[in-house]
Design a protein around this motif. Sequence first.
Motif, short mmCIF file in Angstrom:
data_model
loop_
_atom_site.label_atom_id
_atom_site.label_comp_id
_atom_site.label_asym_id
_atom_site.label_seq_id
_atom_site.Cartn_x
_atom_site.Cartn_y
_atom_site.Cartn_z
N TRP A 53 4.93 7.89 -12.09
CA TRP A 53 4.26 7.01 -11.14
C TRP A 53 3.82 7.68 -9.84
N SER A 111 13.68 12.80 -1.43
CA SER A 111 13.42 12.15 -2.73
C SER A 111 13.61 10.66 -2.52
N GLY A 112 13.20 9.89 -3.51
CA GLY A 112 13.31 8.44 -3.40
C GLY A 112 14.75 8.01 -3.19
N SER A 113 15.64 8.54 -4.02
CA SER A 113 17.05 8.15 -3.92
C SER A 113 17.60 8.42 -2.53
N VAL A 116 16.59 5.90 -0.08
CA VAL A 116 17.41 4.68 -0.23
C VAL A 116 18.76 4.87 0.46
N TYR A 144 16.39 -1.33 -9.64
CA TYR A 144 16.69 0.10 -9.78
C TYR A 144 16.32 0.78 -8.47
N HIS A 145 17.25 1.57 -7.91
CA HIS A 145 16.96 2.21 -6.63
C HIS A 145 17.28 3.70 -6.60
N GLY A 146 17.64 4.29 -7.74
CA GLY A 146 17.87 5.73 -7.74
C GLY A 146 19.21 6.10 -8.34
N GLU A 211 13.29 -4.35 -4.83
CA GLU A 211 11.95 -3.82 -5.09
C GLU A 211 11.02 -5.03 -4.99
N ASP A 245 12.31 -1.67 -1.12
CA ASP A 245 12.14 -0.36 -1.74
C ASP A 245 10.75 -0.31 -2.38
N ILE A 247 9.24 2.46 -3.23
CA ILE A 247 9.08 3.81 -3.78
C ILE A 247 8.17 3.82 -5.01
N ALA A 248 8.32 2.81 -5.87
CA ALA A 248 7.46 2.74 -7.06
C ALA A 248 6.17 1.96 -6.79
N LYS A 274 7.62 8.86 -4.24
CA LYS A 274 6.74 9.05 -5.41
C LYS A 274 5.30 9.41 -5.07
#
Length: 426
Positions: A53, A111-113, A116, A144-146, A211, A245, A247-248, A274
Amino acid sequence: MNSELTQFDLEHVWHPYTSLTKPLPTYEVVSAHDNYLVLDDGRELIDGMSSWWACIHGYNVKELNDAVTEQIGKVSHVMFGGIRHESAARLAKKLVELAPGDLDYVFFADSGSVAVEVALKMALQYFSDKVKTKTKFLALGGGYHGDTFGAMSVTDPEGSMHSIYRDFLSKNYFISRPSCRFDEPWNPDSADELFNVLSEHHEEIAAVVLEPVVQGAGGMYFYHPEFLRRVRAYCSYFNVLLIADEIATGFGRTGKLFACSWAGITPDIMTVGKAITGGYMTLSAALCNEKVMKGICEGSAGVLMHGPTFMANPLATRVACASLDLLLSGNWRETVNHLEIRLKEYFLPLAAYENVEEVRVLGSIGVVQTRKPVNMAVLQKAFVEQGVWIRPFGRLIYVMLPYVTKDEHIRKLAEAVEYVLKNNLV
Ligand code: PMP
């Protein structure tokens, strides 16, 4: 690469979510351009995943290559402690301008994680002087967050494999994912559980983490924007922060620049990652409002206790500036709307297959939910043979299109999915 190196990779290198003793097959990519991945045998696959993504503009993009090259000639990396540089400041300014509402303060992570983790720390630190009991989070089923520990602790424990680490994870509150779908009429009952848990436990809850609108890795599920408006209202009422979040979902993926805009809400903290660099480098950020920033900086600690080595890396922030310029200089809204129209045209008819439970489309995302879990290795092979790159998981065969995808590519991606459905490979 030569066969010796291929064997070494197979035997020594962990690939995501896989075993080294029973490894899944991998395919060697030697280059990539536009929305094509080029394999070592010369085959060119139409990419349906945007590389988890991230690669919204596709691959080998001139503007982004130029940005990286120019930055390499100046400085590739420099510590961010005690040092500032133009790319980071420019990117932060852009993010503040683009983000919904008053998210005026930017923390860069790698990074995304990790973004978070930073967002969770911001929320905990915000309350640490004010309401000492607020040490937990409320998150959504299917979320989902990482894969880091804080992120895992707010990720759906049932759906993810994170239950393996159950005993090491902080205990948070979870409610069912919002039952009201994106395109259904709003059903107020779907916010009842949220209200009940908040009213009972708000003194322990620092923030709701979610999300917005699209739950990604936890199920590719699209829920009603009104749910977000309710979350925002209840959070304000119960003195709980809201962490969105993105991120996606950020940078146009769902048809809005940020998915929060479907509901016209502003969270207190927002994470992005991302697609921020067009998939060129790993970079993420946690943005927050003045209330959160002051709560932390005027609190007893006085600082936010986080500072990764590669914070605001110059190459990453420079290419992120170029990626945002490229996105905003084109007509991304029209492009993503067009992708949605074509995805609906080519993917929705797949719902007629018996092995399909549901097909849904939003923005540049197309999801075919099968009745039974798919065999990833079998499907992956079939997709590669059909000339496309689609990586399914669980009961989900989905595409997350690079924005440069042409109509005929969407048709080919849909035909490849139809091929596996028709031949009962799922
Ligand atoms: N949050 C969301 C919503 C995600 O989709 C992901 C990655 N799939 C993450 C966080 C974690 O990002 P990363 O893999 O960059 O750590």
